[in-house]
Scaffold this active site. Structure first.
Site, PDB file in Angstrom:
ATOM      1  CG  ASP A 110      -3.642   9.656  12.397  1.00 49.61           C
ATOM      2  OD1 ASP A 110      -3.589   8.449  12.699  1.00 49.61           O
ATOM      3  OD2 ASP A 110      -3.206  10.113  11.327  1.00 49.61           O
ATOM      4  CG  ASP A 321      -2.983   3.335  13.265  1.00 52.83           C
ATOM      5  OD1 ASP A 321      -2.853   4.436  13.820  1.00 52.83           O
ATOM      6  OD2 ASP A 321      -3.620   3.179  12.198  1.00 52.83           O
TER       7      ASP A 321
END
Length: 439
Positions: A110, A321
């Protein structure tokens, strides 16, 4: 999973993490690992009964849920770096192991979080997990972190020390959907599976050992590897040993038989013909990677993107992201962009029955899509049609962008088949068009 660790380990000490000592002060690392999409047959989340369109539809919905991971941060005055995020942790997984001997974990990778954490024995109150829990007592290299240590203070308001036992540092991460994890801050050996079948062993990595965890976490997941920009992320802990560099190349969602790659250190350099770079903007919320988007072109029409309202320079107006599927723009800009895209497509619009995506067409009509170019500060990134339009059902193809009231995220569909390199020392993010299935 344990078989990937059967080769001889590369025992490498970390170099310049702010709180780790180093014996090998001049060692430089260069290695690559698989990034497994959560809908790949290699993933524990894989559902063989779903069609590829259903998997993509679910990824789109997770993307909408993940917006809360970033909303309310930095620009909007929220105190805690990770207090309003959701437990939808991301779209890609890594094979890692904790402890000595190595205990295998399939962890979510992540870029929107920092702390590496997993559920640990004894679990006072834990969510159901298919895989066995990590037992710190079974690891000869596990060490709880003291309250006075730099590791503890690096967690800032995520760390605490009880009045009963002021020796052991504890952490708490609370999520916007009422999920949470609580436990001990510790240091242990982390082993990363490598594409050359020579796993890389990293000593004294700071982790969260969760003993009290509850909420909407999936029973099929067993950990998170934080790749954000904060001080306790894996990238920051590796420090000078990787020269602050990592990169990834994401294969298209249709490539179920091929795995994406994540590269570190000397393997992570993005350069050569066709590569472009844009400044990485540092903000008070260090976890997230901010870029500056100046405009977006639809064919020959250029649409200016609004400056960031939280800085005098206006820079840092979009987060990049890997864990968000869609690309998210501010609502007003998205409306203008959608109008420009729709006016350049000679086909009848069709409604998305789930009302998640607002610009859709019949796939059987085979509409011709315009060329869309992202104009970052100093870097023009020309998207392929597969980066901008996705087929979410047998007869529905939609624009893979969406509006949000306060937020902009450059998502992973737009990044697929690009080598994307992060250099936290030079403070740049680089893009280079690539066939990621062949890397």
């Amino acid at each position: 999973m344990a078989s990937i660790f059967s080769s001889v380990l590369l025992a490498l000490s970390l170099l310049s993490s702010p709180f780790l000592s180093n014996a090998n002060a001049h060692t430089k690392l260069g290695f690559s690992a698989d990034l497994i999409h959560r809908d790949s047959p290699k993933s524990p989340f894989y559902n063989p009964t779903e069609t590829s369109a259903e998997r993509l539809r679910n990824a789109v919905q997770r993307s909408v849920n993940r917006v809360a991971h970033f909303n309310g941060k930095d620009a909007y005055g929220v105190n805690s770096p990770q207090t309003e995020i959701t437990s939808y942790g991301g779209e890609f997984l890594m094979n890692v192991s904790l402890g000595t001997p190595p205990f295998p974990i399939m962890a979510i990778a992540d870029t929107g979080s920092d702390l590496l954490w997993t559920q640990c024995k004894p679990c006072d109150d834990c969510y159901a997990q298919d895989d066995p829990l990590f037992d710190p007592k079974a690891s000869s290299t596990y060490k709880d972190v003291s309250c006075s240590s730099k590791q503890c203070t690096a967690l800032e308001n995520q760390a605490s020390c009880s009045t009963e036992d002021n020796k052991t540092c504890s952490y708490t991460l609370s999520y916007g959907d009422k999920s949470y994890t609580k436990g001990n801050v510790a240091a242990d050996t982390l082993t990363l599976g490598s594409t050359d079948n020579r796993p890389v062993q990293l000593k004294n990595i700071v982790i969260g050992c969760g003993h009290n965890n509850a909420g909407t976490f999936s029973k099929k997941g067993s950990g998170i590897v934080g790749l954000g920009g904060g001080s306790v992320s894996l990238i920051s802990q590796l420090g000078d040993s990787i020269d602050g560099k990592f990169s990834y190349c994401l294969v298209p969602l249709s490539s179920n038989d091929t795995t994406s790659k994540i590269n570190f250190g000397t393997n992570a350099v993005v350069s050569g013909n066709g590569s472009v770079s844009t400044p990485l903007i540092t903000k008070s919320q260090a976890t997230f990677y901010y870029l500056t988007l100046e405009s977006v072109s639809v064919g020959s029409k250029n649409i200016k993107y609004p400056l960031a309202s939280d800085s005098e320079s206006g820079k840092g107006n979009i987060i990049i992201d890997s864990g968000t599927t869609l690309t998210i723009f501010t609502t007003e800009f998205y409306a203008e962009l959608e109008d420009a895209v729709a006016s350049s497509i000679d086909a009848e619009r069709v409604n998305d029955p789930q009302n998640v995506l607002s610009l859709c067409y019949s796939a059987t009509a085979k509409p011709k899509f315009p060329v869309i170019t992202m104009h970052f500060d100093g870097a023009d990134v020309k998207l392929d049609s597969s980066n901008a339009f996705i087929q979410i059902s047998e007869d529905l193809v939609c624009f893979a962008f969406r509006g949000d009231d306060q937020l902009a995220i450059y998502g992973n569909i737009a990044q697929m088949n690009f080598l994307v390199g992060y250099d936290t020392v030079s403070e740049t993010v680089s893009f280079k068009s690539a066939d990621c299935a062949k890397m």
